[in-house]
Write an enzyme that holds these catalytic residues in place. Sequence first.
Site, PDB file in Angstrom:
ATOM      1  NE  ARG A  81      -3.952   1.223  -5.539  1.00  0.00           N
ATOM      2  CZ  ARG A  81      -4.472   0.903  -4.323  1.00  0.00           C
ATOM      3  NH1 ARG A  81      -5.291   2.029  -3.830  1.00  0.00           N
ATOM      4  NH2 ARG A  81      -4.824  -0.217  -3.821  1.00  0.00           N
ATOM      5  CG  ASN A 158      -7.142  -0.844  -0.770  1.00  0.00           C
ATOM      6  OD1 ASN A 158      -5.953  -0.195  -1.229  1.00  0.00           O
ATOM      7  ND2 ASN A 158      -8.003  -0.497   0.151  1.00  0.00           N
ATOM      8  CD  GLU A 159      -5.362   0.107   2.817  1.00  0.00           C
ATOM      9  OE1 GLU A 159      -6.357  -0.033   3.972  1.00  0.00           O
ATOM     10  OE2 GLU A 159      -4.942   1.312   2.661  1.00  0.00           O
ATOM     11  CG  HIS A 225      -1.583   1.655   1.186  1.00  0.00           C
ATOM     12  ND1 HIS A 225      -2.755   1.434   1.239  1.00  0.00           N
ATOM     13  CD2 HIS A 225      -0.921   1.348  -0.039  1.00  0.00           C
ATOM     14  CE1 HIS A 225      -3.217   0.690  -0.143  1.00  0.00           C
ATOM     15  NE2 HIS A 225      -1.964   0.826  -0.593  1.00  0.00           N
ATOM     16  CE1 TYR A 227      -3.263   8.003   3.668  1.00  0.00           C
ATOM     17  CE2 TYR A 227      -3.192   5.487   3.524  1.00  0.00           C
ATOM     18  CZ  TYR A 227      -3.285   6.609   2.973  1.00  0.00           C
ATOM     19  OH  TYR A 227      -3.961   6.558   1.772  1.00  0.00           O
ATOM     20  CD  GLU A 254      -4.589   3.894  -0.245  1.00  0.00           C
ATOM     21  OE1 GLU A 254      -4.842   4.524   0.921  1.00  0.00           O
ATOM     22  OE2 GLU A 254      -5.183   2.987  -0.975  1.00  0.00           O
ATOM     23  CD1 TRP A 283      -7.307   8.799   0.179  1.00  0.00           C
ATOM     24  CD2 TRP A 283      -6.952   7.159  -1.375  1.00  0.00           C
ATOM     25  NE1 TRP A 283      -8.197   8.195   0.111  1.00  0.00           N
ATOM     26  CE2 TRP A 283      -8.342   7.405  -0.879  1.00  0.00           C
ATOM     27  CE3 TRP A 283      -6.646   6.168  -2.191  1.00  0.00           C
ATOM     28  CZ2 TRP A 283      -9.233   6.394  -1.326  1.00  0.00           C
ATOM     29  CZ3 TRP A 283      -7.645   5.188  -2.671  1.00  0.00           C
ATOM     30  CH2 TRP A 283      -9.035   5.450  -2.360  1.00  0.00           C
TER      31      TRP A 283
END
Length: 444
Positions: A81, A158-159, A225, A227, A254, A283
Site C-alpha cells: 500500500r 486515507n482515514e 485500521h 490500533y 493498517e 503499518w
Amino acid sequence: MKKALTIAVAALAALCSPSTAGADIPAGSERAPGFHISDGRLVEANGADFVLRGVNHAHTWFRGETGAFADIKALGANAVRVVLSSGHQWTENTVDDVANVVSLCKQNRLICVLEVHDTTGYGEQSAAVSLAEAVDYWLRVRDALVGQERYVLVNIGNEPFGNTNHTEWTQDTIDAIGRLRAGGFEHTLVVDAPNWGQDWSFTMRDNAASVFAADPARNTMFSVHMYGVFDTAAEITSYLDTFVSAGLPIMVGEFGHNHSDGDPDEDTILAATRARGLGYLGWSWSGNGGGVEYLDMVTGFDAGALTSWGQRIFHGPDGIRETAREATVYGGGDEEPVEEGCSAEYRVTGEWQDGFQAEVTVTNAGPTAVDGWRLEWTFDGGQRVTSMWHAAATQEGTRVVATNLAYNAMIPPGGSVTLGFTGSRSGDNPAPREFALNGVACGT
C-alpha cells in the site's frame, strides 16, 4: 461504547483493499477488467481468489526509497500500500510519478494499493481535505491508472474522517465512488473507515451494504485500521465477522503491534484474518516519526535491519512469509507459474581470499514466455552477494532473490538469461543446491 481515537494526523496512513460484495453485477454492466468482488471476496480477473498480504510504504515522504519495493517483495509480501499526496498537505505525486510507482510494483510482482493521504482526519484535522478533493486528484492522474486494473487497487482516501462529522462518511463515500466510475475508473475501489480509520462509531460497518449497493460496478472493498480500539480478540473477531456474515468484502488496511492510543492485539488480527481468508497490510515499512517510530518494520529502510515488529509480521505465526501467495497475474497462487519448469546452471568464474565471482544461467523450459522473473536460491556456506549485474539482488540471511531488469524481463520458451555477481565468503564456497524461478523449483 468504544474508545474514541485521537491520533495525531500525519503519523499514520491507511490501507489497501478491493471491493464489491456478493451481489451480482447489475444487468447491462460488464465485469471489471481486473480485480473485482465476487461473493464478498476479492478475486483477480481470471476469478482466482486473492488475499492481500503486505505492508504500507510512505512513498510520498520518501520518494527516493524506490528500493523498498524489491525489499518488501524479497521478504515475501504479495502487495504494498503506497502513500500518495494530492498536493494539499504535501507535494503532489504527479502522473509520471504514479506511473513509475505502478511500474515498480509490477517489476517486483506486487499488487499495488494506492491511497491519497491528504484526507486523513477530515473534519477534525484542519489541514485535511475531503474525499471530493481526493477524487479530483485521481481524475488528474487517471492516465497512469487506466489499463492497470489487474495490478492496482485505488484506495480513495486515507482515514477520511476523524471523530467529528463522521456521520457524513456514508454519503461522501457514495458520491466519491460515483464520480470515479463516471470518470472511467473500473478498478476495485477501497474505502477507509471514519474515526481515523477505526470505525469505533460503527458508521462504516452499519452502512457498508448501502455503500456497496450504490457502486454501479459492485466493486468496492472496505478497509478498517486496527490500533488501540481493537485491543481485544472479541472486538477484532466481532467486527470482521459482521462483514463476512453479510457477504461484504473487508480487509485490515493498517495495524501495528503498539500505538499511542492503546495496545492492539496483533496476534489475533493475524490469526483471525488468516482463518477467514481476509487481507491485511501492516503499518509500516520505515520512516515513522512523531513518537511512533516503533512502528518501523526495518530501521532506516535497510531490509537487513528488521525490527521486532518487522520480525513479527514477516516471520511470525500467521505472518507474511507463512501466508502470502503471489497474484496469478504474475504466475503465482496455487498454480504452477511456469508450466514445464526451468533449469538453472551455476558456475564459479573466479575465487580469491574471502571473495569470489559467479554467474547463473536460468532457462525457461516451459511452452510459454516468462514475462517478469524472480530467481531465488539459498547459500549453504554463508556467502553474501556484494554486487550483481543483469539483475537486482536482495539477500536476507542465506536467501538470495534476483529480479529482472527492464531490458531482460522476457524469457521466451527455450530461452535463457544469465546474471553475474561478486560475493564474499569465509572458508568453503559450496554451490547452492536449489534454485526456483517465480516460485517453481528449477532443475540443475
